[in-house]
Scaffold this active site. Structure first.
Site, PDB file in Angstrom:
ATOM      1  CG  ASP A   9      -1.765   1.176   1.389  1.00 42.89           C
ATOM      2  OD1 ASP A   9      -2.358   1.601   0.383  1.00 42.89           O
ATOM      3  OD2 ASP A   9      -1.834   1.719   2.514  1.00 42.89           O
ATOM      4  CG  ASP A  11      -1.767   7.663   0.204  1.00 39.38           C
ATOM      5  OD1 ASP A  11      -0.697   7.585  -0.430  1.00 39.38           O
ATOM      6  OD2 ASP A  11      -2.747   8.328  -0.191  1.00 39.38           O
TER       7      ASP A  11
END
Length: 355
Positions: A9, A11
């Site tokens: 991922d 953010d």
């Protein structure tokens, strides 16, 4: 051989996620998570390929224009690339939850190509992210998920967890003469449990584990009412097979020759974990037995072991005391094996590209 992948991922995992609007849409909002660069470098060195996968709500719409997304994203990529971090793909879902698309995490449309047979090593691939949806994505992909937390499972701990080896193998060998269970842990030390029914042989096997710097559990039930031949031979075959399996792809292992004096004995051992079984052996004994072990079975043990382990082994000892001569062979083999199985890097020590 299928590839190890990390689906990471963005953010909240690679970069900090702004707690107010959850959008990194200005350069002053860009901040890397602590230790992410050294962790990703270590993971790359351990042969993981990196894939970034991120939901960016409404990207390309008035709520999140592409021109505000690109500058911080591009700077992030420039920083990572400049430090030697390379992502195979950057996968972005630009949709909102209400769009009901097929590519928004935890759905798998963005990663379908990795789910094809033979592409991904599913046992050793992971999704890494800070949200429950990342763990759900991992479940949907049939792989493990790691939930990143700056104050919990952080990048340093993730890198350690995924690069620290725990090479293990279990072999069960059953014949008409013997039933043998062997567990080998090449990266653990101490606590070996060995019971073959031949006390001196147990002591010799423990010398291999102790001086080899690894742990092994061996349980044997054999036809000792006949003699020790089948017990010693089959234990060697099972142990050699277990070590060979535990070595895995053999990346980073070393090769080493060792000399070990023991009292009046001088034992020499050279070992090559080559994939080519061969034994050169020279030892003479005064008596047929040492304790309850037949001295003629010492050579047979190492011949069977080298065959099952697929290694080239040279062993030689000189001395006066049979006990010391036998023990010196097992000790010198253990010390040599310690060097040979030790991981010193990540390259395969062969110009052929295979061992």
């Amino acid at each position: 051989m299928s590839q190890k992948f990390l689906f990471i991922d963005r953010d909240g995992t690679i970069i900090a996620e702004p707690p107010t609007d959850y959008q990194v849409d200005r350069l002053d909002k860009l901040a890397l998570e602590p230790d992410v660069i050294p962790a990703l470098l270590a993971l790359q060195k351990a042969d993981y390929k990196l894939v970034m996968i991120t939901n960016q709500d409404g990207l390309g719409t008035s709520s999140f224009p592409q021109e505000t997304f690109d500058p911080p994203h591009n700077l992030m990529m420039q920083i990572l690339t400049s430090q030697g971090i390379n992502f195979e793909q950057i996968l972005i879902c630009p949709h909102l939850p209400e769009d009901n698309c097929t590519c928004r995490k935890p759905k798998t449309a963005l990663v379908e190509s990795y789910l094809a047979d033979g592409v991904m090593n599913s046992t050793n691939s992971y999704v890494i992210g800070d949200r429950e949806t990342d763990l759900q994505l991992a479940e949907n992909m049939g792989i493990s998920g790691l939930r990143y937390q700056r104050d919990g499972l952080n990048w340093t701990q993730i890198a350690k967890q995924l690069t620290q080896r725990d090479r293990h193998a279990y072999v069960n060998r059953v014949t008409k003469e013997t039933a043998i269970d062997v567990n080998v842990w090449l990266d653990r030390e101490g606590g070996s449990k060995i019971k073959t029914g031949v006390g001196f042989f147990d002591h010799m096997l423990d010398q291999i584990a102790t001086h080899g710097g690894f742990r092994m559990d061996i349980q044997v039930s054999g036809d000792l009412y006949i003699d020790d031949h089948h017990t010693v031979e089959d234990t060697a075959l099972a142990l050699g097979e277990a070590i060979n399996i535990a070595l895995g792809d053999k990346r980073g292992i070393g090769r080493f020759g060792f000399v070990l004096p023991m009292d009046e004995c001088l034992a020499r051992c050279a070992l090559d974990i080559s994939g080519r079984p061969h034994l050169e052996y020279k030892a003479e004994f005064n008596y047929q037995r040492v304790g309850d072990l037949s001295t003629e079975m010492v050579e047979h043990f190492f011949r069977s072991l080298s065959y099952a382990m697929a290694c080239t082994l040279h062993l030689k000892t000189k001395g006066r005391n049979d006990h010391h001569r036998v023990e010196s062979l097992f000790k010198v083999f253990g010390r040599t094996l310690r060097q040979a199985i030790r991981v010193e890097g990540n390259t395969l020590p062969s110009s052929k590209g295979v061992l």
